[in-house]
Design a protein around this motif. Sequence first.
Motif, PDB file in Angstrom:
ATOM      1  N   GLY B 248      21.088  15.740  37.461  1.00  0.00           N
ATOM      2  CA  GLY B 248      20.547  15.019  38.611  1.00  0.00           C
ATOM      3  C   GLY B 248      21.665  14.362  39.403  1.00  0.00           C
ATOM      4  O   GLY B 248      21.705  14.430  40.639  1.00  0.00           O
ATOM      5  N   MET B 249      22.629  13.753  38.659  1.00  0.00           N
ATOM      6  CA  MET B 249      23.735  13.090  39.331  1.00  0.00           C
ATOM      7  C   MET B 249      24.592  14.096  40.085  1.00  0.00           C
ATOM      8  O   MET B 249      24.977  13.880  41.233  1.00  0.00           O
ATOM      9  N   VAL B 250      24.872  15.235  39.440  1.00  0.00           N
ATOM     10  CA  VAL B 250      25.703  16.254  40.087  1.00  0.00           C
ATOM     11  C   VAL B 250      25.023  16.767  41.346  1.00  0.00           C
ATOM     12  O   VAL B 250      25.645  16.885  42.407  1.00  0.00           O
ATOM     13  N   LEU B 251      23.719  17.019  41.228  1.00  0.00           N
ATOM     14  CA  LEU B 251      22.985  17.542  42.382  1.00  0.00           C
ATOM     15  C   LEU B 251      23.011  16.539  43.535  1.00  0.00           C
ATOM     16  O   LEU B 251      23.265  16.897  44.684  1.00  0.00           O
ATOM     17  N   GLY B 252      22.775  15.271  43.192  1.00  0.00           N
ATOM     18  CA  GLY B 252      22.789  14.233  44.210  1.00  0.00           C
ATOM     19  C   GLY B 252      24.156  14.134  44.869  1.00  0.00           C
ATOM     20  O   GLY B 252      24.271  14.046  46.096  1.00  0.00           O
ATOM     21  N   PHE B 253      25.214  14.216  44.039  1.00  0.00           N
ATOM     22  CA  PHE B 253      26.574  14.116  44.551  1.00  0.00           C
ATOM     23  C   PHE B 253      26.887  15.277  45.492  1.00  0.00           C
ATOM     24  O   PHE B 253      27.389  15.083  46.587  1.00  0.00           O
ATOM     25  N   MET B 255      24.794  17.157  47.132  1.00  0.00           N
ATOM     26  CA  MET B 255      24.027  17.069  48.369  1.00  0.00           C
ATOM     27  C   MET B 255      24.593  16.001  49.287  1.00  0.00           C
ATOM     28  O   MET B 255      24.647  16.184  50.509  1.00  0.00           O
ATOM     29  N   GLY B 256      25.028  14.891  48.670  1.00  0.00           N
ATOM     30  CA  GLY B 256      25.626  13.829  49.467  1.00  0.00           C
ATOM     31  C   GLY B 256      26.901  14.313  50.140  1.00  0.00           C
ATOM     32  O   GLY B 256      27.135  14.077  51.326  1.00  0.00           O
ATOM     33  N   THR B 261      20.267  15.502  53.599  1.00  0.00           N
ATOM     34  CA  THR B 261      19.260  14.552  53.158  1.00  0.00           C
ATOM     35  C   THR B 261      17.918  15.238  53.206  1.00  0.00           C
ATOM     36  O   THR B 261      17.753  16.266  53.852  1.00  0.00           O
ATOM     37  N   VAL B 262      16.978  14.657  52.497  1.00  0.00           N
ATOM     38  CA  VAL B 262      15.628  15.204  52.591  1.00  0.00           C
ATOM     39  C   VAL B 262      15.118  14.915  53.994  1.00  0.00           C
ATOM     40  O   VAL B 262      15.188  13.782  54.454  1.00  0.00           O
ATOM     41  N   PRO B 263      14.642  15.917  54.726  1.00  0.00           N
ATOM     42  CA  PRO B 263      14.232  15.692  56.111  1.00  0.00           C
ATOM     43  C   PRO B 263      13.057  14.724  56.181  1.00  0.00           C
ATOM     44  O   PRO B 263      12.079  14.873  55.464  1.00  0.00           O
ATOM     45  N   ASN B 264      13.191  13.706  57.002  1.00  0.00           N
ATOM     46  CA  ASN B 264      12.083  12.776  57.132  1.00  0.00           C
ATOM     47  C   ASN B 264      11.664  12.596  58.578  1.00  0.00           C
ATOM     48  O   ASN B 264      10.899  11.742  58.920  1.00  0.00           O
ATOM     49  N   GLU B 265      12.178  13.415  59.445  1.00  0.00           N
ATOM     50  CA  GLU B 265      11.796  13.360  60.847  1.00  0.00           C
ATOM     51  C   GLU B 265      11.284  14.728  61.249  1.00  0.00           C
ATOM     52  O   GLU B 265      11.836  15.746  60.843  1.00  0.00           O
ATOM     53  N   LEU B 266      10.244  14.704  62.044  1.00  0.00           N
ATOM     54  CA  LEU B 266       9.759  15.982  62.542  1.00  0.00           C
ATOM     55  C   LEU B 266      10.585  16.352  63.766  1.00  0.00           C
ATOM     56  O   LEU B 266      10.245  16.016  64.890  1.00  0.00           O
ATOM     57  N   ASP B 267      11.726  16.991  63.524  1.00  0.00           N
ATOM     58  CA  ASP B 267      12.540  17.348  64.674  1.00  0.00           C
ATOM     59  C   ASP B 267      12.713  18.859  64.742  1.00  0.00           C
ATOM     60  O   ASP B 267      12.257  19.597  63.893  1.00  0.00           O
ATOM     61  N   SER B 268      13.407  19.281  65.756  1.00  0.00           N
ATOM     62  CA  SER B 268      13.415  20.709  66.056  1.00  0.00           C
ATOM     63  C   SER B 268      14.182  21.505  65.005  1.00  0.00           C
ATOM     64  O   SER B 268      13.815  22.642  64.710  1.00  0.00           O
ATOM     65  N   LEU B 277      18.946  23.220  52.475  1.00  0.00           N
ATOM     66  CA  LEU B 277      18.638  22.505  51.243  1.00  0.00           C
ATOM     67  C   LEU B 277      18.225  23.455  50.133  1.00  0.00           C
ATOM     68  O   LEU B 277      18.512  23.224  48.962  1.00  0.00           O
ATOM     69  N   SER B 278      17.557  24.567  50.487  1.00  0.00           N
ATOM     70  CA  SER B 278      16.990  25.426  49.451  1.00  0.00           C
ATOM     71  C   SER B 278      18.085  26.095  48.626  1.00  0.00           C
ATOM     72  O   SER B 278      17.873  26.390  47.460  1.00  0.00           O
TER      73      SER B 278
END
Lengths: 359, 396
Positions: B248-253, B255-256, B261-268, B277-278
């Motif tokens: 989990g730590m490696v994955l987070g690192f 990705m950072g 980041t996990v998308p949290n805006e509905l943008d284009s 991300l996939s």
Amino acid sequence: MNIRISGRLYDGVSATSTPVKAVCDGSGWLSIEDVDFGAITIADIQFSERVGTIPRTMQFPNGKMFECDDNDSIDRWLSQCGHQTSWQHRLERNGSFAVAALVALALVILVSVRWGIPQISNLIAARLPTEVDVMIANGTLEALDETIFERSKLSDLEQRPVLERFNQLAAYNHEVNFNLVFRGGGWIGPNAFALPNGTIIVTDELISLSKHEDELGSVLLHEMGHVVHRHSLRQVIRHSWLAMLSLLIVGDVSSAGTLVLALPSILVQSAYSQEFETEADDFALARMREHNLDPTHLANFLDRIERCAAFDGDAISECDGSATINRENATPQTSGWLRYLSTHPTNERRTARFRRPKD
Amino acid sequence: MNSNGNLPFPVWAGFQFDGSASEYFKIWVVNVLLTIATLGVYSAWAKVRSESYFYGKTSVNGSSFRYTADPIKILKGRTLSVLVFALFWILFNFYPGLIVWTLGAALLLFPFVVVASTAFRLQNTMYRNIRFRFDARTIDGYKAMLIPLALIFGLTAFIYGAFEASEFAMKIEAERGGEFRREDMIFTILLLSELPLIPYLVFVLRRFVINHMRYGSAAEYFVARAMDFYKIYIKFFVFSFGVVIVMGMVLGFVMGALGLTVPNELDSDQSAAIAALSGPIIAAVLVFYAVGFYLLGYLNSRLMNKTYNSTQIGPLQLHSTLRGRDLGNLYLTNTIAVLVSLGLLIPWIKIRMAKYKASRTEFLAKDMADISAIEQSDTTAIGEELGDIFDLDIGL
Ligand SMILES: [Zn+2]
């Protein structure tokens, strides 16, 4: 002519192994060199089956047993005395038969997955009374209420137009007892479900996403398609046949691991459920034309739902094979090989059919 | 290869497996084809031929094992187990409300299945013209498993009762606005409270089976304690937990570092973000699986070593030196091989596994000549086939 076979003799009393030579003559009598054994006729000997090159045994009526690695000599003696090699072994040692068997096997698997299982399942489903569908649905809504859904936050006033539209669309069919219920979607968000007994569930989120009453109507029709075509029942039957087929193929290979089996059957299952989605879409399309509704509404709505599923970041696993519900919105993976793992056809493929002008 | 001075006896004989993948492949293909062509009827004969091959190619001290089961008996057992299986299938699919009772009934059948299938398998195993056998009756199985079964049933009933009676769950559910659900909570509690019973169940099962095994007049004894099994499982869980945290730590690192980041805006361009991300997520899942094979290899090797090294057969002591990383390698490469070959390499992986296990198992002893044969009667194949279709691998 005498055949001499070297092997090991076990007396059946202790686990000691004695190296010996068996002497087999052309008239079917066997004796053992240097051992006080007498002569035994071939009719009294139990031969073990020849499987590959495993050691062969002769069990004697006096409880003793002769074991050797020289399968060919034993077979030679047997054929001298008029006994045939087992047909299984003749198949098993034949390389070209193995190749032919492999080709046949591939064909059988392909044909049964592509045509056999769907056809047989449809036949069985057609013979089962609709009470069975109701039985499958038993307790499902209660279970979903306990685990996923929340109480609907829509007022009666907001629900009424949807309900009226639903009853209008459902009116033509008198065989299924259609019934619409409203729920809060919880973590599932905008979605609709069809239970096999005719209960159709829409979530508040789905209703608030729709911008035209025919958009919602088209989804309701799609759900009715699932019920009319008895997809839940057919899915349960198909999956069981599939499980049976993989059991037959893999047989006793429990050690090969379930993961190895899981992937191909997930692929086949998602192909089956894509087929059902297409069938439900066809149903919706036909009814919409009957009612003179514009099919592009479903396309627009699906697009919007897809965008929102992505917005939620909730990639709902679509491969969980829940047998009694048909979940609507697809996961946002629309491209690449992941498409084959999806239970739904890709949105582009789906919506294209609704955007195509009437042919 | 392990005949060092620490062993109680000198090595008497190592196991040998000299089956060949190409030879077994031909047997396997015929088996599968005829099984499908006869809609499963031939599977009984297929099983006998396949088992005969593996037994016959396994040898100790110059003599091989024999599998002597009668296909007709297996067919009868299979027919019965298909009926039982169909019954459970109907219960699961059409009476989902009864699921707890269905599972309870299946659990109650378990000791019977263990006894019958072990007895059938052992009675049909011969070595040097002497049969193995299993001298327990069904009732002994229930007696042996009384405590674990009672614990499971009792714990379930108690937790359910206590949970329903107390208003604790309702309170939390109401306070947190439905964020915690009662059903989720009770399921979690049941799982957490019954998980610790698994090592005990495994231990009881193995002790029961091995203590009732006989080879001729030689009785077998199991000298492990429940604590030994707990130690193995605890280590396994600690390792697994550690791996999950590190991954989990490696994955987070990663990705950072990639600025994802996990998308949290509905943008284009959100679909682009998801696509980006996939990749890491798929890679992480694959690595998880790969590491999982090694964790499983660790667990299985320790369990098998503990079981074998605690088993004495008359004057003989079994000795096993499986290694977790070897098993992990085998699991991983076997899975890849089967997937890539579309199943064609299944015979090869079975041969490979048998070879490895045989190469790591041996007997320690002085003499085996004083083991004498004992007469015994046949049992039916019912239990064995139930165990087969439900895939109850008791790992002996
Ligand atoms: Zn659908």
